[in-house]
Structures are given as structure tokens and as C-alpha cells.
Design a protein around this motif. Sequence first.
Motif, PDB file in Angstrom:
ATOM      1  N   LEU A  47      24.446  35.028  42.157  1.00  0.00           N
ATOM      2  CA  LEU A  47      25.728  35.180  42.848  1.00  0.00           C
ATOM      3  C   LEU A  47      25.815  34.482  44.209  1.00  0.00           C
ATOM      4  O   LEU A  47      26.860  34.534  44.859  1.00  0.00           O
ATOM      5  N   CYS A  48      24.723  33.841  44.645  1.00  0.00           N
ATOM      6  CA  CYS A  48      24.746  33.278  45.992  1.00  0.00           C
ATOM      7  C   CYS A  48      25.772  32.153  46.143  1.00  0.00           C
ATOM      8  O   CYS A  48      26.350  31.976  47.219  1.00  0.00           O
ATOM      9  N   GLY A  49      26.026  31.397  45.076  1.00  0.00           N
ATOM     10  CA  GLY A  49      26.990  30.309  45.172  1.00  0.00           C
ATOM     11  C   GLY A  49      28.378  30.796  45.537  1.00  0.00           C
ATOM     12  O   GLY A  49      28.998  30.320  46.503  1.00  0.00           O
ATOM     13  N   GLU A  50      28.882  31.766  44.783  1.00  0.00           N
ATOM     14  CA  GLU A  50      30.209  32.320  45.066  1.00  0.00           C
ATOM     15  C   GLU A  50      30.214  33.075  46.390  1.00  0.00           C
ATOM     16  O   GLU A  50      31.228  33.111  47.094  1.00  0.00           O
ATOM     17  N   SER A  51      29.068  33.684  46.745  1.00  0.00           N
ATOM     18  CA  SER A  51      28.980  34.406  48.023  1.00  0.00           C
ATOM     19  C   SER A  51      29.071  33.440  49.193  1.00  0.00           C
ATOM     20  O   SER A  51      29.744  33.716  50.190  1.00  0.00           O
ATOM     21  N   LYS A  89      19.913  26.430  44.358  1.00  0.00           N
ATOM     22  CA  LYS A  89      20.724  25.214  44.467  1.00  0.00           C
ATOM     23  C   LYS A  89      21.608  25.027  43.232  1.00  0.00           C
ATOM     24  O   LYS A  89      22.738  24.539  43.338  1.00  0.00           O
ATOM     25  N   ALA A  90      21.109  25.454  42.072  1.00  0.00           N
ATOM     26  CA  ALA A  90      21.931  25.387  40.858  1.00  0.00           C
ATOM     27  C   ALA A  90      23.127  26.322  40.976  1.00  0.00           C
ATOM     28  O   ALA A  90      24.240  25.991  40.538  1.00  0.00           O
ATOM     29  N   SER A  91      22.918  27.487  41.563  1.00  0.00           N
ATOM     30  CA  SER A  91      24.016  28.440  41.771  1.00  0.00           C
ATOM     31  C   SER A  91      25.031  27.866  42.757  1.00  0.00           C
ATOM     32  O   SER A  91      26.250  28.022  42.582  1.00  0.00           O
ATOM     33  N   LEU A  92      24.553  27.197  43.796  1.00  0.00           N
ATOM     34  CA  LEU A  92      25.448  26.569  44.770  1.00  0.00           C
ATOM     35  C   LEU A  92      26.260  25.454  44.114  1.00  0.00           C
ATOM     36  O   LEU A  92      27.466  25.323  44.362  1.00  0.00           O
ATOM     37  N   ASP A  93      25.613  24.680  43.256  1.00  0.00           N
ATOM     38  CA  ASP A  93      26.317  23.600  42.554  1.00  0.00           C
ATOM     39  C   ASP A  93      27.383  24.166  41.619  1.00  0.00           C
ATOM     40  O   ASP A  93      28.483  23.613  41.507  1.00  0.00           O
ATOM     41  N   ALA A  94      27.044  25.290  40.957  1.00  0.00           N
ATOM     42  CA  ALA A  94      27.993  25.898  40.023  1.00  0.00           C
ATOM     43  C   ALA A  94      29.247  26.402  40.746  1.00  0.00           C
ATOM     44  O   ALA A  94      30.324  26.481  40.152  1.00  0.00           O
ATOM     45  N   ALA A  95      29.104  26.724  42.016  1.00  0.00           N
ATOM     46  CA  ALA A  95      30.254  27.205  42.801  1.00  0.00           C
ATOM     47  C   ALA A  95      31.134  26.061  43.281  1.00  0.00           C
ATOM     48  O   ALA A  95      32.154  26.296  43.925  1.00  0.00           O
ATOM     49  N   GLN A  96      30.718  24.821  42.974  1.00  0.00           N
ATOM     50  CA  GLN A  96      31.480  23.617  43.313  1.00  0.00           C
ATOM     51  C   GLN A  96      31.755  23.508  44.819  1.00  0.00           C
ATOM     52  O   GLN A  96      32.871  23.201  45.248  1.00  0.00           O
ATOM     53  N   LEU A  97      30.722  23.762  45.590  1.00  0.00           N
ATOM     54  CA  LEU A  97      30.827  23.596  47.037  1.00  0.00           C
ATOM     55  C   LEU A  97      30.880  22.104  47.372  1.00  0.00           C
ATOM     56  O   LEU A  97      30.248  21.286  46.710  1.00  0.00           O
ATOM     57  N   THR A  98      31.609  21.763  48.382  1.00  0.00           N
ATOM     58  CA  THR A  98      31.694  20.367  48.803  1.00  0.00           C
ATOM     59  C   THR A  98      30.419  19.983  49.556  1.00  0.00           C
ATOM     60  O   THR A  98      29.656  20.852  50.004  1.00  0.00           O
TER      61      THR A  98
END
Length: 203
Positions: A47-51, A89-98
Motif C-alpha cells: 500500500l505504500c504507493g497509494e499512501s 519501488k514496484a508499489s510506487l510505480d504501480a501508483a503511477q507517481l510522476t
Amino acid sequence: MKVGLIVECAPEGTDKKVYEYLARRLDSTIEVVRSITLINKKTLIELCGESVKALLEIDKCEKVIIAWDLEPSMSKHPPCRFNDCQSIKASLDAAQLTAPQLECVHLICVEKELETLLLADNQAIEKCLCKITGQSHNIKLPKNPEYLSNPKKRLNQIFKEHTGRMYEDRRHAEEIAKLAKLTKLRRCSSFARFAAKLQSKTL
């Protein structure tokens, strides 16, 4: 600077309290806008990406620190910082961060767990024990606590030996952190990295 934290603990748990306290102590100009508590490493990774996205876009944080314990491992294999980072980092990528948003995110893997930081200052532990027993105590620990295996178990042994009680992270961790000297905490490479990333004026 407005900072957001992502940690692995229950709401109002030990990691949240200790890292928020240490952040404020390191730099009084830092505003911890919000800490998102994710119950364990598995949930933090998922959940870190969306967080991060919420902290940057909703809470308007300028910097986000993700802090987690290296141990225990999530698999049958030994704990691995590289694998943890790749999963995060995969979770961050999945959240489509710029790309600019990703530059605001810093990963802090604590070797081996939060209690490692607390064991960096034996005098802080002695003062905590003194508050409990009303007596002086002498604790000898290695200068580099990151060499200690199972830090929480070691603190349990210390508390049991000197007070007859077990170490309770919710009760004792923040108290030890408040008594600790930052110079001693910096013996831990993970805390030194936490301090450096937090205090850096650049993203």
C-alpha cells in the motif's frame, strides 16, 4: 519543510511515535503533516504507493519517508534490503507517481528493527530502568548495535534482568528515544540515513 511518514505499525503504534518524535527533535522546522501506519511490512509494501500519492497530493507533503524494519523476513529466505526496496519501488510505480514525485520519496530500511536504534545509547536505557526501579543500573552494549541479533529480545533480557518486567515497546520505546543522545543514535547507519534524508533541504 512539510514531511509525511509511512511506517509499519498499528495506528498510534510505537514506530509512529518514535519516528515522529525523532523527526521533530532533529529539526524543529520540520512539520510532520501526517504519518500513515501500515500494520506490517507486507501491508506497507502493498500500500505504500497509494499512501505516498495521498501524502503528496492530498496532504501536500514536500517529502515522504518510508521506514520499515529489515527483520523479520516476509519469506523463508533471509531478510534482504535489496528485495524489500525493489518491492517498494514496484508499489510506487504501480501508483503511477510522476518523476518529480518519486524524487520526494526516501526509503529507510532499519537494521535490524526499531529496537536497534534504542540499543545505541546504553545510558538512555539505564535512565529508563532507573525511573522504573529507583536504582542505578549499568548496561554494557557494543558500540555498534547493528551487530546485535534480535534487538527486541535483547531489550527484553535487559528489562527482565534489571526490573523483573518485560520490555513493552508501546510504553518504553518512546521514553528511551527521548532520553537518547542523537550522537549515539547516529552510530546506527539506518538512523544516520534517516537524519540525513530528513534534514536535507533538497528533495
